[in-house]
Write a protein that holds these residues in place. Structure first.
Motif, PDB file in Angstrom:
ATOM      1  N   ILE A 151       0.800  -1.225   0.000  1.00 35.91           N
ATOM      2  CA  ILE A 151       0.000   0.000   0.000  1.00 35.91           C
ATOM      3  C   ILE A 151       0.834   1.276   0.000  1.00 35.91           C
ATOM      4  O   ILE A 151       0.331   2.331  -0.359  1.00 35.91           O
ATOM      5  CB  ILE A 151      -1.038   0.018   1.139  1.00 35.91           C
ATOM      6  CG1 ILE A 151      -0.370   0.060   2.495  1.00 35.91           C
ATOM      7  CG2 ILE A 151      -2.001  -1.155   1.001  1.00 35.91           C
ATOM      8  CD1 ILE A 151      -1.296   0.507   3.602  1.00 35.91           C
ATOM      9  N   ILE A 152       2.097   1.197   0.365  1.00 36.68           N
ATOM     10  CA  ILE A 152       2.948   2.393   0.366  1.00 36.68           C
ATOM     11  C   ILE A 152       2.973   3.061  -1.013  1.00 36.68           C
ATOM     12  O   ILE A 152       2.739   4.269  -1.113  1.00 36.68           O
ATOM     13  CB  ILE A 152       4.364   2.071   0.885  1.00 36.68           C
ATOM     14  CG1 ILE A 152       4.312   1.773   2.382  1.00 36.68           C
ATOM     15  CG2 ILE A 152       5.340   3.195   0.578  1.00 36.68           C
ATOM     16  CD1 ILE A 152       5.599   1.203   2.957  1.00 36.68           C
ATOM     17  N   GLY A 158      -1.791   8.515  -4.500  1.00 36.52           N
ATOM     18  CA  GLY A 158      -3.107   9.042  -4.165  1.00 36.52           C
ATOM     19  C   GLY A 158      -4.271   8.079  -4.212  1.00 36.52           C
ATOM     20  O   GLY A 158      -5.419   8.520  -4.244  1.00 36.52           O
ATOM     21  N   LEU A 159      -4.004   6.765  -4.205  1.00 32.97           N
ATOM     22  CA  LEU A 159      -5.104   5.794  -4.212  1.00 32.97           C
ATOM     23  C   LEU A 159      -5.604   5.527  -2.801  1.00 32.97           C
ATOM     24  O   LEU A 159      -4.832   5.590  -1.839  1.00 32.97           O
ATOM     25  CB  LEU A 159      -4.639   4.464  -4.810  1.00 32.97           C
ATOM     26  CG  LEU A 159      -4.140   4.469  -6.239  1.00 32.97           C
ATOM     27  CD1 LEU A 159      -3.752   3.055  -6.650  1.00 32.97           C
ATOM     28  CD2 LEU A 159      -5.177   5.031  -7.182  1.00 32.97           C
ATOM     29  N   LYS A 160      -6.872   5.176  -2.688  1.00 38.59           N
ATOM     30  CA  LYS A 160      -7.397   4.636  -1.435  1.00 38.59           C
ATOM     31  C   LYS A 160      -6.794   3.250  -1.267  1.00 38.59           C
ATOM     32  O   LYS A 160      -6.589   2.527  -2.259  1.00 38.59           O
ATOM     33  CB  LYS A 160      -8.930   4.530  -1.470  1.00 38.59           C
ATOM     34  CG  LYS A 160      -9.629   5.856  -1.463  1.00 38.59           C
ATOM     35  CD  LYS A 160      -9.545   6.482  -0.103  1.00 38.59           C
ATOM     36  CE  LYS A 160     -10.365   7.752  -0.065  1.00 38.59           C
ATOM     37  NZ  LYS A 160     -10.109   8.504   1.146  1.00 38.59           N
ATOM     38  N   ALA A 171      -3.198   2.136   6.307  1.00 38.22           N
ATOM     39  CA  ALA A 171      -4.199   1.948   5.247  1.00 38.22           C
ATOM     40  C   ALA A 171      -5.441   2.794   5.530  1.00 38.22           C
ATOM     41  O   ALA A 171      -5.689   3.202   6.659  1.00 38.22           O
ATOM     42  CB  ALA A 171      -4.590   0.481   5.133  1.00 38.22           C
ATOM     43  N   ASP A 172      -6.224   3.016   4.493  1.00 41.66           N
ATOM     44  CA  ASP A 172      -7.506   3.694   4.655  1.00 41.66           C
ATOM     45  C   ASP A 172      -8.567   2.745   5.203  1.00 41.66           C
ATOM     46  O   ASP A 172      -9.463   3.156   5.936  1.00 41.66           O
ATOM     47  CB  ASP A 172      -7.984   4.254   3.306  1.00 41.66           C
ATOM     48  CG  ASP A 172      -7.039   5.316   2.770  1.00 41.66           C
ATOM     49  OD1 ASP A 172      -6.831   6.338   3.450  1.00 41.66           O
ATOM     50  OD2 ASP A 172      -6.495   5.107   1.669  1.00 41.66           O
ATOM     51  N   TYR A 173      -8.483   1.479   4.805  1.00 39.50           N
ATOM     52  CA  TYR A 173      -9.453   0.464   5.205  1.00 39.50           C
ATOM     53  C   TYR A 173      -8.737  -0.830   5.562  1.00 39.50           C
ATOM     54  O   TYR A 173      -7.628  -1.093   5.087  1.00 39.50           O
ATOM     55  CB  TYR A 173     -10.451   0.174   4.069  1.00 39.50           C
ATOM     56  CG  TYR A 173     -11.175   1.397   3.591  1.00 39.50           C
ATOM     57  CD1 TYR A 173     -12.270   1.890   4.282  1.00 39.50           C
ATOM     58  CD2 TYR A 173     -10.758   2.057   2.429  1.00 39.50           C
ATOM     59  CE1 TYR A 173     -12.941   3.032   3.839  1.00 39.50           C
ATOM     60  CE2 TYR A 173     -11.428   3.191   1.979  1.00 39.50           C
ATOM     61  CZ  TYR A 173     -12.507   3.674   2.692  1.00 39.50           C
ATOM     62  OH  TYR A 173     -13.161   4.785   2.254  1.00 39.50           O
ATOM     63  N   TYR A 174      -9.442  -1.661   6.341  1.00 40.79           N
ATOM     64  CA  TYR A 174      -8.902  -2.947   6.772  1.00 40.79           C
ATOM     65  C   TYR A 174      -9.988  -4.011   6.610  1.00 40.79           C
ATOM     66  O   TYR A 174     -11.147  -3.767   6.967  1.00 40.79           O
ATOM     67  CB  TYR A 174      -8.464  -2.889   8.238  1.00 40.79           C
ATOM     68  CG  TYR A 174      -7.358  -1.881   8.454  1.00 40.79           C
ATOM     69  CD1 TYR A 174      -6.026  -2.275   8.388  1.00 40.79           C
ATOM     70  CD2 TYR A 174      -7.647  -0.543   8.688  1.00 40.79           C
ATOM     71  CE1 TYR A 174      -5.004  -1.358   8.558  1.00 40.79           C
ATOM     72  CE2 TYR A 174      -6.633   0.380   8.853  1.00 40.79           C
ATOM     73  CZ  TYR A 174      -5.313  -0.033   8.789  1.00 40.79           C
ATOM     74  OH  TYR A 174      -4.304   0.885   8.949  1.00 40.79           O
ATOM     75  N   LEU A 175      -9.603  -5.136   6.062  1.00 39.84           N
ATOM     76  CA  LEU A 175     -10.529  -6.258   5.905  1.00 39.84           C
ATOM     77  C   LEU A 175      -9.871  -7.533   6.409  1.00 39.84           C
ATOM     78  O   LEU A 175      -8.709  -7.797   6.104  1.00 39.84           O
ATOM     79  CB  LEU A 175     -10.866  -6.482   4.433  1.00 39.84           C
ATOM     80  CG  LEU A 175     -11.821  -5.532   3.761  1.00 39.84           C
ATOM     81  CD1 LEU A 175     -11.916  -5.863   2.272  1.00 39.84           C
ATOM     82  CD2 LEU A 175     -13.201  -5.606   4.397  1.00 39.84           C
ATOM     83  N   ASN A 176     -10.620  -8.321   7.156  1.00 37.72           N
ATOM     84  CA  ASN A 176     -10.156  -9.653   7.522  1.00 37.72           C
ATOM     85  C   ASN A 176     -10.806 -10.705   6.648  1.00 37.72           C
ATOM     86  O   ASN A 176     -10.359 -11.835   6.585  1.00 37.72           O
ATOM     87  CB  ASN A 176     -10.441  -9.946   9.000  1.00 37.72           C
ATOM     88  CG  ASN A 176      -9.498  -9.174   9.888  1.00 37.72           C
ATOM     89  OD1 ASN A 176      -8.306  -9.063   9.605  1.00 37.72           O
ATOM     90  ND2 ASN A 176     -10.030  -8.600  10.947  1.00 37.72           N
ATOM     91  N   ASP A 177     -11.884 -10.295   5.975  1.00 38.98           N
ATOM     92  CA  ASP A 177     -12.670 -11.205   5.161  1.00 38.98           C
ATOM     93  C   ASP A 177     -13.277 -10.393   4.020  1.00 38.98           C
ATOM     94  O   ASP A 177     -13.783  -9.291   4.242  1.00 38.98           O
ATOM     95  CB  ASP A 177     -13.781 -11.799   6.037  1.00 38.98           C
ATOM     96  CG  ASP A 177     -14.502 -12.925   5.382  1.00 38.98           C
ATOM     97  OD1 ASP A 177     -14.948 -12.765   4.216  1.00 38.98           O
ATOM     98  OD2 ASP A 177     -14.665 -13.973   6.022  1.00 38.98           O
ATOM     99  N   TYR A 178     -13.257 -10.914   2.809  1.00 36.70           N
ATOM    100  CA  TYR A 178     -13.772 -10.155   1.666  1.00 36.70           C
ATOM    101  C   TYR A 178     -15.283  -9.984   1.662  1.00 36.70           C
ATOM    102  O   TYR A 178     -15.803  -9.143   0.942  1.00 36.70           O
ATOM    103  CB  TYR A 178     -13.292 -10.774   0.352  1.00 36.70           C
ATOM    104  CG  TYR A 178     -11.850 -10.440   0.068  1.00 36.70           C
ATOM    105  CD1 TYR A 178     -11.410  -9.120   0.029  1.00 36.70           C
ATOM    106  CD2 TYR A 178     -10.923 -11.438  -0.159  1.00 36.70           C
ATOM    107  CE1 TYR A 178     -10.084  -8.805  -0.225  1.00 36.70           C
ATOM    108  CE2 TYR A 178      -9.591 -11.137  -0.423  1.00 36.70           C
ATOM    109  CZ  TYR A 178      -9.185  -9.814  -0.451  1.00 36.70           C
ATOM    110  OH  TYR A 178      -7.879  -9.503  -0.702  1.00 36.70           O
ATOM    111  N   LYS A 179     -15.990 -10.741   2.465  1.00 41.23           N
ATOM    112  CA  LYS A 179     -17.443 -10.565   2.491  1.00 41.23           C
ATOM    113  C   LYS A 179     -17.822  -9.175   2.996  1.00 41.23           C
ATOM    114  O   LYS A 179     -18.921  -8.693   2.732  1.00 41.23           O
ATOM    115  CB  LYS A 179     -18.122 -11.659   3.313  1.00 41.23           C
ATOM    116  CG  LYS A 179     -17.883 -11.552   4.798  1.00 41.23           C
ATOM    117  CD  LYS A 179     -18.596 -12.646   5.566  1.00 41.23           C
ATOM    118  CE  LYS A 179     -18.367 -12.412   7.033  1.00 41.23           C
ATOM    119  NZ  LYS A 179     -17.936 -13.478   7.790  1.00 41.23           N
TER     120      LYS A 179
END
Length: 187
Positions: A151-152, A158-160, A171-179
């Motif tokens: 992500i760096i 300039g991407l999210k 990061a802007d967002y965090y996911l442990n699961d794609y659902k």
């Protein structure tokens, strides 16, 4: 939405296989969780930390090439996101043929408009040259990876960003699961 994806540990759950191979190459009783911890930083970091010789690194890659594709599984629900996106691209350090073979095996190749692979001549992450190239071509909105290394360069252009199965700050967002992906993009 146009998404840039990392490959290993983001689209496909390759770390369990990599960890077992790395332990085999080490030929000692290093716990798998300690190997995984170092691999999640980067393969180069792990090889330096465990002081692998060039011969051991080559042995790792030869063992990796023998792993049946059926043992490398996509993460659950990732295909829903791939089919949702307008354009998906991959930036990976993995060799192109290996990426293409895995994508074709799972019929995921239809979801990607371009792959920048480790043997394409771009500098390695976290250098942003490959991200800049892909962003100029596809006007990317979002980058998903499992390591800060992924992500760096996205942040630099300039991407999210989204870290998958990793809670490190940055990061802007965090996911442990794609659902849960669709809930974060609606924020």
């Amino acid at each position: 939405m146009n998404i840039l994806w990392d490959f290993d540990g983001t689209l496909f759950d390759t770390y369990p296989v990599f960890t077992k191979i790395f332990r085999k190459v080490l030929q000692d009783d290093t716990p798998e969780d300690k190997i995984l911890e170092r691999l999640k930083v980067s393969f180069s970091h792990a090889t330096e930390f465990f002081q692998l010789t060039e011969e051991q690194v080559n042995h790792f890659h030869s063992l990796e090439s023998l792993v049946p594709i059926s043992e490398i599984k996509p993460f659950p629900d990732v295909e829903r996101i791939l089919s949702f996106a307008e354009n998906n691209v991959i930036m990976t350090h993995k060799p192109r043929k290996a990426v293409q073979d895995i994508l074709a095996y799972y019929h995921f190749d239809k979801y990607f408009v371009e792959i920048v692979a480790g043997d394409d001549g771009f500098p390695r992450k976290p250098d942003s040259a490959s991200y800049e190239y892909l962003h100029q071509r596809y006007h990317l909105d979002f980058a998903i990876g499992d390591r800060l290394l992924d992500i760096i360069p996205a942040k630099k252009i300039g991407l999210k960003t989204c870290l998958f199965q990793n809670q490190q700050q940055g990061a802007d967002y965090y996911l442990n699961d794609y659902k849960d992906f669709f809930s974060i993009i609606q924020e």
